[in-house]
Design an enzyme around this catalytic site. Structure first.
Site, PDB file in Angstrom:
ATOM      1  CE  LYS A  99      -3.308   2.594   2.892  1.00 24.51           C
ATOM      2  NZ  LYS A  99      -4.194   2.592   4.064  1.00 24.51           N
ATOM      3  CG  ASP A 124      -5.615   7.919   4.560  1.00 23.80           C
ATOM      4  OD1 ASP A 124      -6.550   8.531   3.998  1.00 23.80           O
ATOM      5  OD2 ASP A 124      -5.785   6.887   5.245  1.00 23.80           O
ATOM      6  CE  LYS A 162      -6.759   8.675   7.963  1.00 21.18           C
ATOM      7  NZ  LYS A 162      -7.422   7.585   8.678  1.00 21.18           N
ATOM      8  CG  ASP A 204      -1.961   5.195   4.761  1.00 18.03           C
ATOM      9  OD1 ASP A 204      -1.806   4.131   5.381  1.00 18.03           O
ATOM     10  OD2 ASP A 204      -3.047   5.545   4.256  1.00 18.03           O
ATOM     11  CG  ASP A 251     -10.059   7.378   6.564  1.00 16.11           C
ATOM     12  OD1 ASP A 251      -8.998   7.346   5.903  1.00 16.11           O
ATOM     13  OD2 ASP A 251     -10.110   7.619   7.788  1.00 16.11           O
ATOM     14  CD  GLU A 282      -6.777   5.067   2.434  1.00 17.99           C
ATOM     15  OE1 GLU A 282      -7.758   5.140   3.193  1.00 17.99           O
ATOM     16  OE2 GLU A 282      -5.605   4.951   2.851  1.00 17.99           O
ATOM     17  NE  ARG A 330     -10.867  -1.495   4.035  1.00 14.33           N
ATOM     18  CZ  ARG A 330     -11.339  -1.678   5.259  1.00 14.33           C
ATOM     19  NH1 ARG A 330     -12.509  -2.270   5.421  1.00 14.33           N
ATOM     20  NH2 ARG A 330     -10.669  -1.267   6.311  1.00 14.33           N
TER      21      ARG A 330
HETATM   22  N1  BES Z   1      -4.187   4.578   6.787  1.00 10.19           N
HETATM   23  C1  BES Z   1      -5.300   4.321   7.614  1.00 10.19           C
HETATM   24  C2  BES Z   1      -4.969   3.366   8.767  1.00 10.19           C
HETATM   25  C3  BES Z   1      -4.043   3.877   9.837  1.00 10.19           C
HETATM   26  C4  BES Z   1      -4.527   4.479  10.963  1.00 10.19           C
HETATM   27  C5  BES Z   1      -2.685   3.681   9.725  1.00 10.19           C
HETATM   28  C6  BES Z   1      -3.692   4.922  11.958  1.00 10.19           C
HETATM   29  C7  BES Z   1      -1.837   4.104  10.726  1.00 10.19           C
HETATM   30  C8  BES Z   1      -2.337   4.730  11.835  1.00 10.19           C
HETATM   31  C9  BES Z   1      -6.429   3.700   6.797  1.00 10.19           C
HETATM   32  O1  BES Z   1      -6.511   4.110   5.490  1.00 10.19           O
HETATM   33  C10 BES Z   1      -7.702   4.105   7.453  1.00 10.19           C
HETATM   34  O2  BES Z   1      -8.021   5.241   7.412  1.00 10.19           O
HETATM   35  N2  BES Z   1      -8.385   3.145   8.027  1.00 10.19           N
HETATM   36  C11 BES Z   1      -9.612   3.383   8.671  1.00 10.19           C
HETATM   37  C12 BES Z   1     -10.505   2.226   8.338  1.00 10.19           C
HETATM   38  C13 BES Z   1     -11.958   2.462   8.589  1.00 10.19           C
HETATM   39  C14 BES Z   1     -12.499   3.615   7.797  1.00 10.19           C
HETATM   40  C15 BES Z   1     -12.705   1.179   8.240  1.00 10.19           C
HETATM   41  C16 BES Z   1      -9.378   3.501  10.179  1.00 10.19           C
HETATM   42  O3  BES Z   1      -8.475   2.848  10.706  1.00 10.19           O
HETATM   43  O4  BES Z   1     -10.088   4.270  10.798  1.00 10.19           O
HETATM   44 ZN    ZN Z   2      -4.796   4.758   4.631  1.00 11.40          ZN
HETATM   45 MN    MN Z   3      -7.704   5.843   5.259  1.00 12.10          MN
END
Ligand code: BES
Ligand code: ZN
Ligand code: MN
Length: 495
Positions: free
Chosen positions: A263, A268, A275, A286, A345, A347, A349
């Protein structure tokens, strides 16, 4: 950093000599003749027992001997392992840094011959200097702390052993430097490490392993139907890129390649499911999955990996703007499945969906492994030491667990329950990338990705916690760890 082997009669020129000591071996047996009495006295006085993490600085004042001798406790020889060695070495290097000794000696005792690779990894990883962007006096001060050379001094004259550990030291040095490059890429903010920079770095890495590189541009991805990837990159400042690197091993064990997918979200923001400030902090990290694959590709040829390896990087940014993907948009992935983007968010996957679907269709792989900073929830569940491991193949999962243990890039098996697989089934489209229950977040991410592996052997490693840390290990630093390089290399060597 340079690591070279030096004869014992040359050590007088060194400003500092690091001497490892073991709790369960009499000090006099392993330490240099000159300091035997001194060291024994320190033990009797209770200043130093050779315990893990202990260190003691001595000033022996012998002509032709280093002015400073740093005793480092390695704990009990009987319980020593690679992880401890990396940590003990880091204690030594950090002390050398504090004393601004740029050239140090390391007294190599036979008890450590078998750990030469980990020793070198410890040297290089703990010497990493994250303060790349300071200027002036501060920068100078900082750079004075870099250890430039380590002279490894053989405690005994054993040419054969020396030859062997010399090779292992070099391997550790290469691995450490590749991990440090990954750290630079992951620590690099978006205005410095954007999609184009990531592509350049991938090209450099591929060149080092004689790998061919194919770069899919936006228009190529459009033609090919990679709607999931393009949807995420819709409002990106830099065009999205899919990078495909092909490493053909000399004397490959099997033809079917291992496909490793990363990835590579260079920033992000969350997209329209924006966020909050706290959550957006450090979202430059990310891209850690893609960076780890770049680091691994630097090493494939150098380390003579005998596996065909395909590296696929899905690189873009998740931003907002008039063209950005909106919540509830429906996109079509490379394998023809339609996806409702219930949350912009989620994204990671989406971009992995196209990258993996492409990888399995084109290469008929032996197995697929993806590395992704996929969910914040994996940090809640496992913290910063274990990455989450999801796999549809028991044996593959076990091999990764073992590789993780020996490299200290740990993975912890996580489940994908049949009921969780139902959660990614869509109502309007084939799939949905998010549902609101808030339960089993990392597992749902994995279940979604599994829809694109086409029944191939696959493992997903959620590295959100391990790739970028607040509480570093002894040989790590705040921020990027370079996670993944050691794990993948060990895995590729062992399978
Ligand atoms: N890049 C983030 C995950 C992340 C969070 C990495 C904190 C490192 C530290 C990912 O793209 C994301 O935003 N995931 C969401 C998933 C949710 C929307 C299902 C998350 O973790 O809130
Ligand atoms: Zn992300
Ligand atoms: Mn995200």
């Amino acid at each position: 950093m340079e690591i070279s082997i030096t004869k014992a009669d040359k050590i007088g020129k060194l400003k500092m000599l690091i001497v490892p000591m073991f709790e369960d071996i009499p000090f006099a047996k392993t330490c240099p003749e000159e300091i035997k009495d001194m060291v024994e006295l320190r033990r009797q006085d209770g200043d130093f027992e050779g315990k893990e993490g202990q260190s003691l600085l001595l000033f022996p004042d012998y002509e032709g001997f280093p002015v400073k001798v740093l005793l480092i406790g390695f704990g009990k020889k009987a319980g020593l392992n690679a992880t401890k060695v990396r940590c003990e070495v880091a204690v030594a290097i950090k002390s050398a840094k504090n004393h601004k000794v740029q050239e140090v000696g390391f007294y190599m005792v036979k008890e450590l011959y078998g750990f030469a690779q980990s020793i070198a990894e410890g040297f290089v990883l703990s010497n990493y200097n994250p303060a790349k962007y300071q200027t002036g006096k501060k920068k100078e001060e900082n750079e004075k702390k870099d250890v430039k050379k380590v002279f490894v001094v053989s405690a005994e004259n054993n040419r054969k052993a020396e030859k062997e550990y010399e090779r292992a030291l070099d391997k550790g040095l290469q691995i450490g430097e590749a991990a440090n490059l990954v750290r630079d890429l992951v620590n690099g903010p978006h205005n410095m490490v954007n999609a184009d920079v990531m592509v350049e770095e991938a090209e450099k890495a591929a060149k080092q392993s004689n790998s061919s590189v194919l770069i899919l541009e936006e228009k190529d991805m459009e033609k090919m139907g990679m709607g999931a990837m393009l949807g995420v990159g819709e409002a990106a400042e830099y065009e999205p890129k899919m990078v495909i690197m092909e490493y053909k091993a000399k004397g490959a064990v099997t033809k079917a390649p291992v496909v490793i997918v990363g990835k590579g979200i260079t920033f992000d923001s969350g997209g329209y499911n924006l966020k909050p400030s706290q959550g957006m902090d450090a979202m430059k990290m990310d891209k850690a999955g893609a960076a780890a694959i770049i680091g691994t590709f630097r090493l494939l040829k150098k380390l003579g990996i005998r596996r065909n390896v395909i590296g696929i990087l899905a690189i873009t940014e998740n931003l907002i703007g008039p063209t950005a993907q909106k919540p509830n948009d429906i996109v079509t992935a490379y394998n023809g499945k339609t996806i409702e983007v219930a949350n912009t968010d989620a994204e990671g996957r989406l971009i992995l969906a196209d990258a993996i679907a492409y990888g399995v269709k084109k290469y008929k792989p032996d197995c697929v492994i993806d590395l992704a900073t996929l969910t914040g929830a994996i940090i809640v569940a496992l913290g910063e030491r274990h990455a989450g491991l999801f796999s549809n193949d028991k044996e593959l999962g076990e091999k990764l667990v073992i590789a993780g243990e020996s490299t200290d890039e740990l993975v912890w098996p996580m489940p994908i329950h049949e009921d969780v697989k139902e959660k990614v089934k869509g109502k309007l489209a084939d799939l949905v990338n998010w549902e609101s229950s808030g339960m089993a977040g990392p597992c749902k991410g994995a279940a979604f990705i599994e829809e694109f592996v086409g029944g191939n052997k696959w493992a997903h490693i959620d590295i959100a916690g391990t790739a970028y840390v607040k509480e570093p290990k002894k040989y790590d630093h705040h921020g990027a760890t370079g996670y993944g390089v050691r794990l993948l290399i060990e895995f590729l060597e062992q399978i």
